[in-house]
Write an enzyme that holds these catalytic residues in place. Structure first.
Site, PDB file in Angstrom:
ATOM      1  N   GLU A 189       0.882  -1.173   0.000  1.00  0.00           N
ATOM      2  CA  GLU A 189       0.000   0.000   0.000  1.00  0.00           C
ATOM      3  C   GLU A 189       0.916   1.218   0.000  1.00  0.00           C
ATOM      4  O   GLU A 189       1.504   1.562   1.027  1.00  0.00           O
ATOM      5  CB  GLU A 189      -0.892  -0.008   1.253  1.00  0.00           C
ATOM      6  CG  GLU A 189      -1.814  -1.204   1.364  1.00  0.00           C
ATOM      7  CD  GLU A 189      -3.020  -1.112   0.439  1.00  0.00           C
ATOM      8  OE1 GLU A 189      -3.241  -0.055  -0.172  1.00  0.00           O
ATOM      9  OE2 GLU A 189      -3.723  -2.123   0.321  1.00  0.00           O
ATOM     10  N   CYS A 231      -2.149   9.193   2.525  1.00  0.00           N
ATOM     11  CA  CYS A 231      -1.783   8.676   1.202  1.00  0.00           C
ATOM     12  C   CYS A 231      -2.771   9.115   0.130  1.00  0.00           C
ATOM     13  O   CYS A 231      -2.416   9.186  -1.040  1.00  0.00           O
ATOM     14  CB  CYS A 231      -1.670   7.163   1.252  1.00  0.00           C
ATOM     15  SG  CYS A 231      -3.087   6.409   2.043  1.00  0.00           S
TER      16      CYS A 231
HETATM   17  P1  NAP Z   1       8.399   4.635   4.778  1.00  0.00           P
HETATM   18  O1  NAP Z   1       9.535   5.539   5.024  1.00  0.00           O
HETATM   19  O2  NAP Z   1       8.370   3.848   3.537  1.00  0.00           O
HETATM   20  O3  NAP Z   1       8.333   3.665   6.058  1.00  0.00           O
HETATM   21  C1  NAP Z   1       7.293   2.720   6.216  1.00  0.00           C
HETATM   22  C2  NAP Z   1       7.766   1.588   7.117  1.00  0.00           C
HETATM   23  O4  NAP Z   1       8.794   0.857   6.447  1.00  0.00           O
HETATM   24  C3  NAP Z   1       8.391   2.062   8.423  1.00  0.00           C
HETATM   25  O5  NAP Z   1       8.031   1.162   9.452  1.00  0.00           O
HETATM   26  C4  NAP Z   1       9.880   1.988   8.140  1.00  0.00           C
HETATM   27  O6  NAP Z   1      10.677   1.843   9.299  1.00  0.00           O
HETATM   28  C5  NAP Z   1       9.910   0.720   7.312  1.00  0.00           C
HETATM   29  N1  NAP Z   1      11.130   0.526   6.532  1.00  0.00           N
HETATM   30  C6  NAP Z   1      12.087   1.436   6.199  1.00  0.00           C
HETATM   31  N2  NAP Z   1      13.062   0.838   5.465  1.00  0.00           N
HETATM   32  C7  NAP Z   1      12.695  -0.460   5.338  1.00  0.00           C
HETATM   33  C8  NAP Z   1      13.271  -1.583   4.686  1.00  0.00           C
HETATM   34  N3  NAP Z   1      14.418  -1.510   3.996  1.00  0.00           N
HETATM   35  N4  NAP Z   1      12.630  -2.762   4.761  1.00  0.00           N
HETATM   36  C9  NAP Z   1      11.461  -2.884   5.427  1.00  0.00           C
HETATM   37  N5  NAP Z   1      10.879  -1.851   6.070  1.00  0.00           N
HETATM   38  C10 NAP Z   1      11.484  -0.660   6.011  1.00  0.00           C
HETATM   39  O7  NAP Z   1       7.008   5.441   4.823  1.00  0.00           O
HETATM   40  P2  NAP Z   1       6.510   6.545   5.854  1.00  0.00           P
HETATM   41  O8  NAP Z   1       7.273   7.802   5.635  1.00  0.00           O
HETATM   42  O9  NAP Z   1       6.419   5.979   7.217  1.00  0.00           O
HETATM   43  O10 NAP Z   1       4.998   6.718   5.348  1.00  0.00           O
HETATM   44  C11 NAP Z   1       4.636   7.595   4.335  1.00  0.00           C
HETATM   45  C12 NAP Z   1       4.388   6.856   3.042  1.00  0.00           C
HETATM   46  O11 NAP Z   1       3.400   5.854   3.258  1.00  0.00           O
HETATM   47  C13 NAP Z   1       3.803   7.758   1.975  1.00  0.00           C
HETATM   48  O12 NAP Z   1       4.377   7.464   0.733  1.00  0.00           O
HETATM   49  C14 NAP Z   1       2.325   7.392   1.988  1.00  0.00           C
HETATM   50  O13 NAP Z   1       1.649   7.680   0.795  1.00  0.00           O
HETATM   51  C15 NAP Z   1       2.394   5.940   2.261  1.00  0.00           C
HETATM   52  N6  NAP Z   1       1.116   5.451   2.774  1.00  0.00           N
HETATM   53  C16 NAP Z   1       0.326   4.671   1.961  1.00  0.00           C
HETATM   54  C17 NAP Z   1      -0.914   4.234   2.408  1.00  0.00           C
HETATM   55  C18 NAP Z   1      -1.797   3.383   1.549  1.00  0.00           C
HETATM   56  O14 NAP Z   1      -2.752   2.800   2.074  1.00  0.00           O
HETATM   57  N7  NAP Z   1      -1.563   3.258   0.264  1.00  0.00           N
HETATM   58  C19 NAP Z   1      -1.355   4.584   3.685  1.00  0.00           C
HETATM   59  C20 NAP Z   1      -0.521   5.384   4.473  1.00  0.00           C
HETATM   60  C21 NAP Z   1       0.708   5.795   4.009  1.00  0.00           C
HETATM   61  P3  NAP Z   1      11.425   3.129   9.935  1.00  0.00           P
HETATM   62  O15 NAP Z   1      10.334   4.058  10.364  1.00  0.00           O
HETATM   63  O16 NAP Z   1      12.194   2.544  11.049  1.00  0.00           O
HETATM   64  O17 NAP Z   1      12.277   3.704   8.847  1.00  0.00           O
END
Ligand code: NAP
Length: 470
Positions: free
Chosen positions: A245, A279
């Site tokens: 997602e 998102c």
């Molecule tokens: P993110 O930076 O991608 O982080 C998401 C999760 O992934 C965090 O728990 C992060 O941990 C973890 N992570 C980081 N590097 C990783 C790796 N190499 N392997 C596995 N996991 C890893 O996203 P965010 O900044 O938290 O969230 C914002 C993004 O989420 C936006 O792009 C938004 O559009 C999207 N989003 C999408 C939806 C949907 O339903 N489509 C809903 C909400 C948000 P750490 O925090 O420890 O780095």
């Protein structure tokens, strides 16, 4: 707080702090988990998966129903925790807590209807007399990797269906916002979930992600977050199920027969809720030329009226972004667009992590504020000469999560639904609307798979085909 693995709360070898994004106050500290902690967690969860598999649908539903009841009792505390660690205003934190409870309730209902189907084998050549049906069985271990922006509800969207389907779950919450997830784990334990069936390991996604995603004991990864990390996970996962997602730069089309007051109200809500860090935030507003001026006149006063500041002040309507660096990024993208000829209708200032709600007009599609996911409290308005152009621009993006159209013409509305490539399509509302039980997920670079408990359960179960040769 401690993290939870191998059936008990543990401190880990080191810790990191969790901050209030508005004032930097330290809210708590949590363990900095390691790859070795993931190894221990998965060893425990492998036992938990066997226990979960033995539970009946009724027993799983009862656990989830009890958890929902406990969430209702603790809703005020959960909502405040969400607001404190994420920065969303109190009303949005409270709404998230109530939606999260609803997700667990719906998951409890769905636990009672995990069904296979009868397959009419005797309609195949040479299969006369044979009888077939499918069985849905749990995947085993589900890994739930979650983002910062809905630190409770998006964890529930993974944990609820995973338990409903009879799996053990490993939660890896976002490092900015781990506290809500840890409180949810305590609620699930209090509700009677076998302790071996859940783990929540806090710490850097980069370190833990590698250990989680490459491990063959994890049969299903459910990830919500950015495209870049989702792409990495998809490449690393190997043979396992993956739901992604991901992000978006959602379009909202305003046609020349639109109810402009309604459109302005919807965009003022959808562009700035959670400081634009949703998102499905409305980002690209595509207006037909004759109504652009009137639409901006209707929108501007609503946006100017949004009071910014401390998310814990009940009068605040837009709180801080999760990190000051994100507010700086939004500021620089807006300034870049203005430098390239966009008009600043309102906003454009930053105080620390708080960015003033902003409207940019005369934005060209190639500007970064239009092309990329902005994830901040700003909408960008681009004028279109025709319905064809509006639909083409709506689709002129690598993303496809949500879109809206405002029109009174049923055939134009259906054309939008048919031609705009997006997982969620809203007629006479903006891109940002979700009922938690509906199928929800993106097309194109916005992801793969669906959430919503009923649909997530399909992706968290394996399908077996049984053939009876009589
Ligand atoms: P993110 O930076 O991608 O982080 C998401 C999760 O992934 C965090 O728990 C992060 O941990 C973890 N992570 C980081 N590097 C990783 C790796 N190499 N392997 C596995 N996991 C890893 O996203 P965010 O900044 O938290 O969230 C914002 C993004 O989420 C936006 O792009 C938004 O559009 C999207 N989003 C999408 C939806 C949907 O339903 N489509 C809903 C909400 C948000 P750490 O925090 O420890 O780095």
């Amino acid at each position: 707080m401690q993290m939870f693995l191998e059936g008990r709360w543990q401190s880990g070898s080191s810790a990191f702090q969790v901050h209030n994004p508005h004032n930097g106050e330290v809210l708590d500290s949590v363990p900095l988990g390691t790859a070795a902690d993931i190894e221990s967690a998965l060893t425990g969860l492998a036992r938990g998966a066997k226990i979960m598999r033995q539970l009946s649908g009724y027993e799983r539903a009862q656990i989830l129903r009890k958890a929902a009841a406990l969430m209702a009792e603790r809703e005020v505390e959960l909502g405040r925790t969400v607001s404190l660690e994420e920065g969303k205003i109190l009303a949005e934190g409270a709404l998230e807590a109530s939606r999260a409870r609803e997700v667990i309730e719906v998951s409890a209902e769905e636990a009672r209807r995990v069904v296979g189907e009868m397959v009419p084998l005797d309609s195949a050549p040479g299969a006369k007399g044979k009888f077939g049906f499918t069985l849905r069985v749990p995947c085993g271990i589900v890994a739930a990797i979650t983002p910062f922006n809905f630190p409770l509800n998006l964890v529930c969207h993974k944990v609820g269906p995973a338990i409903a389907a009879g799996n053990a779950v490993l939660i890896k919450p976002a490092s900015d916002t781990p506290l809500s997830a840890l409180k949810l784990v305590q609620i699930l334990l209090d509700a009677g979930l076998p302790p071996e069936a859940i783990a929540c390991v806090t710490g850097s996604g980069k370190t833990l992600g590698e250990a989680i995603c490459r491990d063959h004991r994890v049969r299903k990864i459910s990830f919500t977050g950015s495209y870049e990390i989702g792409d990495w996970i998809a490449r690393s996962a190997g043979v396992k199920r993956v739901t992604l997602e991901l992000g978006s730069n959602s379009p909202v089309i305003i046609l020349d027969d639109a109810d402009l007051e309604l459109a302005a109200r919807a965009v003022a809500a959808a562009g700035y809720a959670n400081a634009g860090q949703t998102c499905i935030s409305a980002q690209r507003i595509l207006t037909l030329r004759p109504v652009t001026g009137d639409f901006l006149d209707a929108l501007k006063p609503r946006v100017v009226a949004l009071k910014t500041g401390d998310q814990m002040d009940p009068d605040t309507k837009v709180g801080p972004l999760v990190r000051e660096a994100d507010a700086c990024r939004v500021e620089s993208w807006v300034n870049e667009a203005v430098g390239q000829g966009a008009t600043l209708v309102t906003g454009g200032q930053r105080r620390g992590a708080v960015y003033q709600p902003t409207i940019l007009a005369q934005v060209r599609p190639e500007m970064r504020v239009s092309r990329e996911e902005l994830f901040g409290p700003a909408v960008v308005v681009t004028e279109c000469g025709s319905v064809d152009e509006a639909i083409a621009l709506a689709n002129d993006t690598r993303y496809g999560l949500a879109a809206g159209v405002f029109t009174r013409d049923i055939s134009r509305a259906m054309r939008f639904a048919n031609e705009v490539d997006s997982g969620n399509l809203h007629i006479n509302w903006s891109s940002q609307w979700r009922a938690d039980l509906m199928p929800y997920g993106g097309l194109k670079d916005s992801g793969i798979g669906k959430e919503g408990p009923r649909y997530a359960i399909r992706e968290m179960t394996e399908e077996k085909m049984v053939v009876w040769h009589s």
